[in-house]
Structure formats: structure tokens, C-alpha cells
Design an enzyme around this catalytic site. Structure first.
Site, short mmCIF file in Angstrom:
data_model
loop_
_atom_site.label_atom_id
_atom_site.label_comp_id
_atom_site.label_asym_id
_atom_site.label_seq_id
_atom_site.Cartn_x
_atom_site.Cartn_y
_atom_site.Cartn_z
CG HIS A 43 28.14 16.27 73.56
ND1 HIS A 43 29.31 15.76 74.08
CD2 HIS A 43 27.40 15.18 73.19
CE1 HIS A 43 29.28 14.43 74.03
NE2 HIS A 43 28.15 14.06 73.48
CB CYS B 41 36.02 36.15 60.39
SG CYS B 41 36.67 35.37 61.88
N GLY B 42 38.43 35.37 58.95
CA GLY B 42 39.73 34.82 58.56
C GLY B 42 40.06 33.55 59.33
CB THR B 43 41.06 32.93 62.73
OG1 THR B 43 40.27 33.91 63.43
CG2 THR B 43 42.40 33.51 62.35
N GLY B 44 37.88 32.52 62.01
CA GLY B 44 36.64 32.04 62.65
C GLY B 44 36.58 32.43 64.11
CB ILE B 45 39.23 33.35 66.55
CG1 ILE B 45 39.98 32.03 66.35
CG2 ILE B 45 39.27 33.74 68.04
CD1 ILE B 45 41.48 32.12 66.61
N GLY B 46 37.30 35.58 65.81
CA GLY B 46 36.66 36.85 66.18
C GLY B 46 35.14 36.80 66.01
NE ARG C 242 26.76 12.64 79.33
CZ ARG C 242 26.70 11.94 78.20
NH1 ARG C 242 25.57 11.36 77.82
NH2 ARG C 242 27.77 11.82 77.43
CG HIS C 243 24.98 16.38 76.37
ND1 HIS C 243 26.27 16.50 76.81
CD2 HIS C 243 24.84 15.11 75.90
CE1 HIS C 243 26.90 15.36 76.61
NE2 HIS C 243 26.06 14.50 76.06
CG ASP D 123 35.85 39.22 58.47
OD1 ASP D 123 36.00 38.26 57.66
OD2 ASP D 123 36.70 39.49 59.33
CG HIS D 124 37.74 42.14 55.33
ND1 HIS D 124 37.26 42.61 56.54
CD2 HIS D 124 39.07 41.95 55.49
CE1 HIS D 124 38.28 42.71 57.39
NE2 HIS D 124 39.39 42.31 56.77
C1 RB5 Z 1 40.59 40.22 59.57
O1 RB5 Z 1 41.85 40.56 59.12
C2 RB5 Z 1 40.71 39.14 60.65
O2 RB5 Z 1 41.27 39.69 61.80
C3 RB5 Z 1 39.35 38.53 60.95
O3 RB5 Z 1 38.80 38.02 59.80
C4 RB5 Z 1 39.35 37.38 61.93
O4 RB5 Z 1 40.28 36.42 61.61
C5 RB5 Z 1 39.36 37.76 63.36
O5 RB5 Z 1 39.29 36.91 64.25
#
Ligand code: RB5
Length: 150
Positions: A98, A65-70, A132-133, A8-9
Site C-alpha cells: 500500500h 536503531c533501538g526502537t526503530g522510531i528515531g 488506488r494506492h 546507530d549504536h
Molecule cells: C539510542 O539510545 C536510542 O535513543 C535510539 O537508538 C533510538 O531508539 C531512537 O529512537
């Protein structure tokens, strides 16, 4: 190996660096966007990459992305995708061994370039252990609501 990459941005700045690094290792990498640092929604790019990885058998993805989470949460909504949010070489190695991860995710605002290079290298060098995995990875697809996991 063949990779598809999308961000993303908030992951855009790292994209060209990562592409160059993957190519320096002798792998192919195809850019799925975005083409500028303008604001975009990470689920759109997660989905684009996830579908390419599934259509092109044996290929892998990189999502940033910013955190990789979303972006990892979104990619994992696509059945058949195992997108791993990694922060170090241990997680990048173990997710291939695994979990048979087919997409490597990380956060531009979280990890530095040295760690990213090492994570990509180890992700490329490590094969799924199977055994097993394999059964556990198979059960992941049954984890939707209503599925009987026994
Ligand atoms: C964008 O501001 C941010 O929310 C996105 O990149 C990401 O970190 C979401 O998980």
C-alpha cells in the site's frame, strides 16, 4: 534486490546478522555503517541510507536503531523516502503493498530475530499494488507545510 543498511549504536549488534540473512536470500546488501558500537547519532545514518536509496534507483534500505522510531522519523524527512517502522509480517507486507515503502525500519530492542527474518522475507517478496494506492503515495510528497492538498 539491492539493499543499503545503516544503524546507530543501539542497532549495531543486529547489523551483521541482518546482512547475512539478506545475502542468504540471494540479495545484495551494502553496509553504510557504523563500523563499531560506539555512540553515534541516528539521523546521520538515516540520511546516509536515504540518499543512497534515492540515488540508486530501484534499491531499498534497512535502518535499525533501538526502537526503530528515531531512525525512521529521520529518514522520512528526506523527500522521496517512505521509511516504514515495522513490528511484524503484516506491517512489513502492507507497507510494500500500500505504501510502496523503500526503507524497512525496526528496533533492535523491540523485535526478535525470527520476526526480523520473516519481515525481511515478506518485504522482499511483496510488490507495490499500485492502483488506488498510487495516488495516495503520490500525495505524500505534498504533505509538507504550506502544501495545498485540496
Ligand atoms: C539510542 O539510545 C536510542 O535513543 C535510539 O537508538 C533510538 O531508539 C531512537 O529512537
Amino acid at each position: 534486490m539491492k539493499f543499503y543498511i545503516a544503524t546507530d549504536h543501539a542497532g549495531y549488534t543486529l547489523k551483521s546478522y541482518v546482512k547475512e540473512y539478506v545475502r542468504s536470500l540471494g540479495h545484495e546488501i551494502i553496509d553504510l555503517g557504523p563500523d563499531s558500537a560506539d555512540r553515534v547519532d541516528y539521523p546521520d545514518f538515516a540520511k546516509k541510507c536515504a540518499h543512497k536509496v534515492l540515488e540508486d534507483e530501484g534499491s531499498f534500505g534497512i535502518l535499525i536503531c533501538g526502537t526503530g522510531i528515531g531512525i525512521s522519523i529521520a529518514a522520512n524527512k528526506v523527500p522521496g523516502i517512505r521509511a516504514a517502522l515495522c513490528h511484524d509480517t503484516y506491517t512489513a507486507k502492507l507497507t510494500r503493498l500500500h505504501n510502496d515503502a523503500n526503507i524497512l525500519c525496526f528496533g533492535e530492542r523491540v523485535v526478535g530475530k525470527g520476526v526480523i527474518e520473516d519481515m525481511i522475507s515478506v518485504f522482499c517478496e511483496t510488490e507495490f499494488e499500485g492502483g488506488r494506492h498510487a495516488g495516495r503515495v503520490g500525495k505524500i510528497e505534498g504533505c509538507s507545510l504550506g502544501a495545498n492538498l485540496g
